[in-house]
Design an enzyme around this catalytic site. Structure first.
Site, short mmCIF file in Angstrom:
data_model
loop_
_atom_site.label_atom_id
_atom_site.label_comp_id
_atom_site.label_asym_id
_atom_site.label_seq_id
_atom_site.Cartn_x
_atom_site.Cartn_y
_atom_site.Cartn_z
CD1 TRP A 60 37.55 67.65 61.83
CD2 TRP A 60 39.63 67.95 61.06
NE1 TRP A 60 37.79 69.00 61.75
CE2 TRP A 60 39.06 69.21 61.29
CE3 TRP A 60 40.94 67.89 60.59
CZ2 TRP A 60 39.74 70.40 61.05
CZ3 TRP A 60 41.62 69.07 60.36
CH2 TRP A 60 41.02 70.32 60.58
CE1 TYR A 104 31.90 68.65 61.72
CE2 TYR A 104 32.90 67.71 63.68
CZ TYR A 104 32.84 68.71 62.72
OH TYR A 104 33.72 69.76 62.78
N1 LIG Z 1 34.83 70.43 74.60
C1 LIG Z 1 35.12 70.61 73.32
N2 LIG Z 1 34.69 69.72 72.42
C2 LIG Z 1 34.98 69.91 71.12
C3 LIG Z 1 35.73 71.03 70.69
C4 LIG Z 1 36.14 71.97 71.65
O1 LIG Z 1 36.78 72.99 71.34
N3 LIG Z 1 35.84 71.71 72.97
N4 LIG Z 1 36.02 71.19 69.35
C5 LIG Z 1 35.11 70.59 68.40
C6 LIG Z 1 35.67 70.62 67.05
S1 LIG Z 1 36.14 72.16 66.47
C7 LIG Z 1 35.76 69.52 66.27
S2 LIG Z 1 36.22 69.72 64.62
C8 LIG Z 1 35.39 68.17 66.76
C9 LIG Z 1 36.29 67.04 66.21
O2 LIG Z 1 35.68 65.82 66.38
P1 LIG Z 1 35.99 64.56 65.43
O3 LIG Z 1 36.35 65.03 64.07
O4 LIG Z 1 34.88 63.61 65.56
O5 LIG Z 1 37.29 63.97 66.14
P2 LIG Z 1 38.43 63.01 65.62
O6 LIG Z 1 39.14 62.53 66.84
O7 LIG Z 1 39.23 63.68 64.58
O8 LIG Z 1 37.61 61.78 65.02
C10 LIG Z 1 37.92 61.18 63.81
C11 LIG Z 1 37.72 59.67 63.93
O9 LIG Z 1 37.79 59.10 62.63
C12 LIG Z 1 38.62 57.94 62.63
N5 LIG Z 1 39.19 57.85 61.28
C13 LIG Z 1 40.26 58.48 60.77
N6 LIG Z 1 40.43 58.16 59.47
C14 LIG Z 1 39.44 57.31 59.15
C15 LIG Z 1 39.09 56.62 57.95
O10 LIG Z 1 39.74 56.74 56.92
N7 LIG Z 1 38.00 55.81 57.99
C16 LIG Z 1 37.25 55.64 59.12
N8 LIG Z 1 36.20 54.84 59.05
N9 LIG Z 1 37.58 56.27 60.28
C17 LIG Z 1 38.64 57.09 60.29
C18 LIG Z 1 39.64 58.21 63.72
O11 LIG Z 1 40.18 56.99 64.20
C19 LIG Z 1 38.81 58.99 64.75
O12 LIG Z 1 38.23 58.13 65.69
O13 LIG Z 1 35.43 68.16 68.19
C20 LIG Z 1 34.61 69.19 68.77
N10 LIG Z 1 34.54 69.00 70.19
N1 LIG Z 2 47.06 70.52 67.41
C1 LIG Z 2 45.79 70.68 67.04
N2 LIG Z 2 45.45 71.70 66.22
C2 LIG Z 2 44.15 71.87 65.85
C3 LIG Z 2 43.15 70.97 66.26
C4 LIG Z 2 43.52 69.90 67.14
O1 LIG Z 2 42.68 69.09 67.56
N3 LIG Z 2 44.83 69.79 67.49
N4 LIG Z 2 41.84 71.15 65.82
C5 LIG Z 2 41.63 71.96 64.63
C6 LIG Z 2 40.22 72.35 64.54
S1 LIG Z 2 39.09 71.18 64.03
C7 LIG Z 2 39.77 73.58 64.80
S2 LIG Z 2 38.12 73.97 64.60
C8 LIG Z 2 40.69 74.63 65.23
C9 LIG Z 2 40.08 75.39 66.42
O2 LIG Z 2 40.77 76.55 66.67
P1 LIG Z 2 40.33 77.48 67.89
O3 LIG Z 2 38.87 77.37 68.07
O4 LIG Z 2 40.85 78.82 67.65
O5 LIG Z 2 41.13 76.75 69.05
P2 LIG Z 2 41.12 76.61 70.62
O6 LIG Z 2 42.39 75.89 70.92
O7 LIG Z 2 39.85 76.04 71.12
O8 LIG Z 2 41.18 78.10 71.17
C10 LIG Z 2 42.19 79.03 70.83
C11 LIG Z 2 42.43 79.96 71.96
O9 LIG Z 2 41.27 80.69 72.27
C12 LIG Z 2 41.32 81.05 73.64
N5 LIG Z 2 39.97 81.32 74.16
C13 LIG Z 2 39.04 80.43 74.55
N6 LIG Z 2 37.92 81.06 74.99
C14 LIG Z 2 38.16 82.39 74.87
C15 LIG Z 2 37.40 83.58 75.15
O10 LIG Z 2 36.25 83.54 75.60
N7 LIG Z 2 37.99 84.77 74.87
C16 LIG Z 2 39.24 84.86 74.37
N8 LIG Z 2 39.71 86.07 74.11
N9 LIG Z 2 39.98 83.78 74.12
C17 LIG Z 2 39.45 82.55 74.34
C18 LIG Z 2 41.92 79.84 74.32
O11 LIG Z 2 42.63 80.25 75.44
C19 LIG Z 2 42.81 79.24 73.25
O12 LIG Z 2 44.16 79.46 73.53
O13 LIG Z 2 41.95 74.10 65.62
C20 LIG Z 2 42.49 73.21 64.65
N10 LIG Z 2 43.86 72.93 65.03
MO LIG Z 3 37.00 71.92 64.34
#
Ligand SMILES: Nc1nc2c(c(=O)[nH]1)N[C@H]1C(S)=C(S)[C@@H](COP(=O)(O)OP(=O)(O)OC[C@H]3O[C@@H](n4cnc5c(=O)[nH]c(N)nc54)[C@H](O)[C@@H]3O)O[C@H]1N2
Ligand SMILES: Nc1nc2c(c(=O)[nH]1)N[C@H]1C(S)=C(S)[C@@H](COP(=O)(O)OP(=O)(O)OC[C@H]3O[C@@H](n4cnc5c(=O)[nH]c(N)nc54)[C@H](O)[C@@H]3O)O[C@H]1N2
Ligand SMILES: [Mo]
Length: 793
Positions: free
Chosen positions: A133, A131
């Site tokens: 991005w 998994y």
């Molecule tokens: N506590 C907490 N944890 C969360 C979340 C949260 O809200 N709270 N959000 C979750 C969510 S929504 C997501 S999507 C995940 C994201 O989690 P990930 O998608 O695992 O996070 P990234 O840091 O985007 O990791 C991508 C990695 O791929 C590498 N990479 C980039 N391009 C390439 C490439 O072309 N080739 C190779 N081999 N490597 C590459 C980058 O260097 C990086 O280390 O995290 C989750 N974790």
């Molecule tokens: N800059 C930047 N943008 C991103 C990403 C990133 O890593 N960096 N990650 C991308 C990815 S993979 C994803 S999945 C999306 C995720 O998008 P979201 O899941 O929507 O993002 P979050 O920033 O975790 O949360 C958005 C808001 O929800 C509020 N919130 C949290 N818990 C609660 C709750 O229980 N109730 C209410 N009402 N509000 C709550 C938080 O205060 C926060 O401001 O973002 C994407 N966009």
């Molecule tokens: Mo995500």
């Protein structure tokens, strides 16, 4: 060094030959700045009204000291492989030196190990979920590459769903529509501007998140869209523990709800609508099923407790009068309800989404311009965008001969409990017995919860861990074999995402750093060694693949009514503009107009406020209709006596997840190198804390350091520590709160259980902690330290 296949023709060298080129990232397009033919910097894309600063420091980071330069193997693993030792000492992962080896040996070792595991244990002993991005280009998308490769050699244990939408992806197809469909169906901003009069957000419309789009945001539209709505006189109400996750330039009423209690608030809004006769009986009868099944629960006939505003006040902290007034306003306006994805990243995370759909159905505005509901305005740039949509360039992944899988966030469970059963979406499955983990394009020590628990599993269960990485991330440091991968700047690719404005010819700007190779070339060579070169490459070079994938996508675009130029013209032209003049999208308009002719994909073809199918699964933790469940940890639970702060770990505004945590924009936001922890004035004062103070954030699962940022924009009782700080434990052995994480990675604190038996989704937002001043000498930060390298003697 081997090369997989020869290019059909020279790829015209670097973009630098032309003096300029573009690159696409998930967070925007950048112009590559060249000096004397060498790419030296990235600049904001001039046509983007709100370019993201995230990419500006990328060039330095890509050329910087944290790159993986050469294939590297953990010493004990190498000794065992070379026959010099009996043991590979899995428990030393992360603590041992790496030995740099030639590509030829690295590939031989990886191919040999894949072969050994397949022969001794079968392909279901390989976890290739991988998994993550990755990067924005569509061909070099690492996750697609690794899946295609592993399929070519007999398959792998995969993952289902995502961390983003674990609960929603499983729930929503049963009750309204699959999330993948809905993403691009959202009512467009222009329609909202014309028709919406009340806009209610749960969790805001965070422009920080809309910097990003999977595959590449290209014209950032959310800040301007919100300002236009505000100027058009739309009334905004934000229900969130955090005030500033929506900014319109005008007034936004803030309802500072207790985290994870939104379902109770929604039920009370629904109760008010019903008890005041404000619900749309006609719409409920013609377009929905199951209102009569949720009604006894709503009014308390089922359990003696009406879900009224008074009941919800005690749970949510929102005054009852405010709830009833909001319900009346919703019924009196053209109301758009939107919910951030974070709400379903919680224990019982299905319920807020199901509640939202139920409330919107009762209001009866679904399918009307400017009314109804959305899931994720602001979550990514795509939501509400009206540019062209068609099937973009996609690397086909082949067929996976292995049936075993995990819901994505059940990885530690799988490693801890091979052979044990688990529930998922009405079925019972078993965890595979994993011997080899293969990861390319993700960072599990960023994304997974309860990292102390995962670390213990990582250092005991798998026999081999292979990682392709660009940088020495924690996941790379914890691997046995690390293969250096190129970045998007070092290869040619195509940037595309549905509803985004531009398709981008991403021209190579740099020579590969060190001995980095494209994931594709690495896999092509491994495929040669394993006898599947033809299957994996189909005899095509990377550049030939670009042309093939583009032309296939062009065919799909044509069928969707968009004429794209032939590949050569696209490639020469750098950018394709995919804007559609006067395009307007209204979600579920057809369904509203004629539900018989345009049924939903649910079992009944209608919106399911009660789902017979889900009820039939018999899950106590996810019954047949939206329901309030107390999360395992929340401000109303017993645990709050010991850990009185609800920790939100939201997405960072300075980066994408952990990517480029070490680049200037991200490090510039840290305080003394540590991640900021946002605290309310009251909570800071109660602990004698001020801006910049170093604190220990802890619970029974773990502890980390962070630096205080006092804010008036966060509810008392809530702390916010954005994700993304590279995991930097005091020592690389699991140790709970005793192993202090030094950098501010919230995932040493979060809880790793499934949202429910239905989805098993990640519940990162359900987490209680305590915060105290850190006493004593702060331990040195080491997140960006290289591992130790050794000669093999
Ligand atoms: N506590 C907490 N944890 C969360 C979340 C949260 O809200 N709270 N959000 C979750 C969510 S929504 C997501 S999507 C995940 C994201 O989690 P990930 O998608 O695992 O996070 P990234 O840091 O985007 O990791 C991508 C990695 O791929 C590498 N990479 C980039 N391009 C390439 C490439 O072309 N080739 C190779 N081999 N490597 C590459 C980058 O260097 C990086 O280390 O995290 C989750 N974790
Ligand atoms: N800059 C930047 N943008 C991103 C990403 C990133 O890593 N960096 N990650 C991308 C990815 S993979 C994803 S999945 C999306 C995720 O998008 P979201 O899941 O929507 O993002 P979050 O920033 O975790 O949360 C958005 C808001 O929800 C509020 N919130 C949290 N818990 C609660 C709750 O229980 N109730 C209410 N009402 N509000 C709550 C938080 O205060 C926060 O401001 O973002 C994407 N966009
Ligand atoms: Mo995500």
């Amino acid at each position: 060094m081997e090369t997989a296949t020869q290019p059909l023709r020279p790829t015209s060298g670097h973009g630098g030959a032309a003096g300029h080129s573009y690159t696409a990232t998930h967070w925007g397009i950048y112009e590559v700045r060249y000096r004397h033919g060498e790419a030296v910097a990235l600049e904001s894309f001039a046509r983007d009204p709100s370019p993201s600063p995230i990419g500006l420091g990328m060039m330095d980071a890509v050329k910087g000291p944290l790159r993986v330069q050469r294939p590297s193997v953990r010493r004990s693993w190498l000794a065992a492989a070379r026959g010099d030792a009996a043991e590979s000492h899995r428990e030393r992962r992360g603590q041992e030196e790496f030995v740099e080896v030639e590509w030829d040996e690295a590939l031989r070792l990886v191919a040999g190990e894949l072969q050994r595991v397949r022969q001794q244990h079968g392909n279901s002993a390989i976890f290739g979920g991988s998994y993550g991005w990755s990067s924005a280009g569509r061909f070099h998308h690492a996750q697609s590459q690794v899946h295609r490769f592993l399929n070519s050699v007999g398959g792998y244990v995969r993952h289902a769903d995502s961390y983003s939408l674990g609960a929603a992806r499983v729930l929503m197809p049963h009750i309204v529509a699959p999330m993948d469909e809905m993403h691009t169906l959202h009512t467009s901003w222009g329609v909202l501007e014309k028709h919406t009069t009340l806009f209610v957000s749960f969790g805001g419309v965070p422009a920080k998140n809309a910097q990003v789009g999977s595959g590449g945001a290209s014209e950032h539209v959310v800040p301007q869209a919100l300002e236009r709505l505000a100027r058009a006189g739309v009334r905004f109400v934000n229900i969130s523990p955090v005030r500033n996750d929506i900014e319109t330039g005008g007034e936004v009423e803030w309802i500072a709800i207790r985290p994870n209690t939104d379902t109770a608030l929604i039920l009370a809004l629904a109760h008010t609508l019903y008890s005041e006769g404000l619900h749309d009986r006609g719409f409920l009868a013609s377009h929905c099923v199951g209102f009569e099944a949720i009604l006894p629960y709503l009014i308390g006939a089922a359990d003696g407790q009406p879900k009224d505003a008074r009941w919800a006040e005690a749970i949510t902290g929102v005054p009852a009068g405010r709830i009833t007034a909001l319900a009346r306003a919703m019924a009196a306006n053209r109301t758009m309800l939107t919910m951030a994805w974070s709400l379903q990243r919680s224990h019982h995370g299905e319920q807020p989404f199901w509640g939202l759909v139920t409330l919107a159905a009762m209001l009866g505005q679904i399918g009307l311009p400017g009314g109804g509901f959305g899931v994720g305005y602001g979550t990514t740039n795509m939501i509400g965008n009206a540019n062209a949509k068609f099937g973009g360039p996609t690397l086909p992944q082949g067929r996976n001969a292995v049936r075993e899988f995990i819901p994505v966030a059940r990885i530690t469970d799988m490693l801890e409990k091979p052979g044990q059963g688990f529930d998922y979406n009405g079925e019972r499955h078993r965890y595979a017995d994993i011997r080899l983990i293969y990861w390319a394009g993700g960072n599990p020590f960023h994304h997974h919860q309860d990292l102390n628990r995962m670390l213990a599993a990582w250092q005991s269960k798998p026999e081999t861990i292979v990682v392709h990485e660009q940088f020495w991330t924690p996941a790379a440091k914890l691997a046995d074999i690390v293969l250096p991968a190129t970045t998007a700047l070092e290869r040619n690719d195509i940037g595309y995402a549905a509803r985004e404005r531009y398709m981008v010819a991403m021209k190579q700007a740099l020579d590969p750093v060190g001995e980095a190779r494209d994931d594709y070339d690495i896999f092509a060579d491994l495929a040669t060694r394993l006898g599947t070169h033809e299957v994996f490459t189909e005899g095509l070079s990377s550049f030939q693949w670009l042309e093939r994938l583009y032309e296939e996508s062009r065919g799909r675009a044509a069928r969707a009514g968009h004429a794209l130029p032939a590949f050569d013209e696209f490639w020469q032209g750098d950018l394709l503009d995919l804007a559609v003049a006067d395009a307007e999208v209204v979600m579920f308009q057809d369904f509203r107009t004629d539900p018989a002719a345009h049924p939903l994909g649910t079992p009944s073809g209608r919106i399911e406020l009660f789902s017979e199918r889900i009820a039939g699964f018999g899950y106590a933790d996810c019954p047949g209709h939206a329901r309030w469940f107390e999360p395992i940890e929340w401000l109303g639970s017993e645990t709050a006596a010991k850990y009185p702060l609800h920790l939100l770990s939201d997405q960072p505004f300075t980066k994408l997840h952990s990517q480029f945590d070490h680049a200037a924009y991200s490090t510039g936001n840290k305080i003394g190198g540590r991640e900021p922890l946002t605290l309310s004035r009251a909570d800071a004062a109660a602990r004698g804390l001020a801006d910049g103070d170093l604190v220990r954030v802890f619970n029974d699962r773990g502890a980390c350091l962070a630096a205080v940022r006092v804010s008036d924009d966060i509810r008392a009782g809530v702390a916010k520590l954005s994700t993304g700080a590279w995991f930097d434990p005091s020592h690389w052995r699991a140790g709970g709160p005793g192993n202090l994480e030094k950098h501010g990675n919230p995932n040493v604190l979060t809880l790793d259980i499934g949202a429910s038996s239905l989805s098993q989704g990640c519940i990162a937002q359900t987490c209680l902690v305590q915060v105290e001043r850190f006493q004593g000498m702060a331990p040195a930060l080491t997140p960006y330290q290289l591992p130790v390298f050794a000669e093999y003697a």
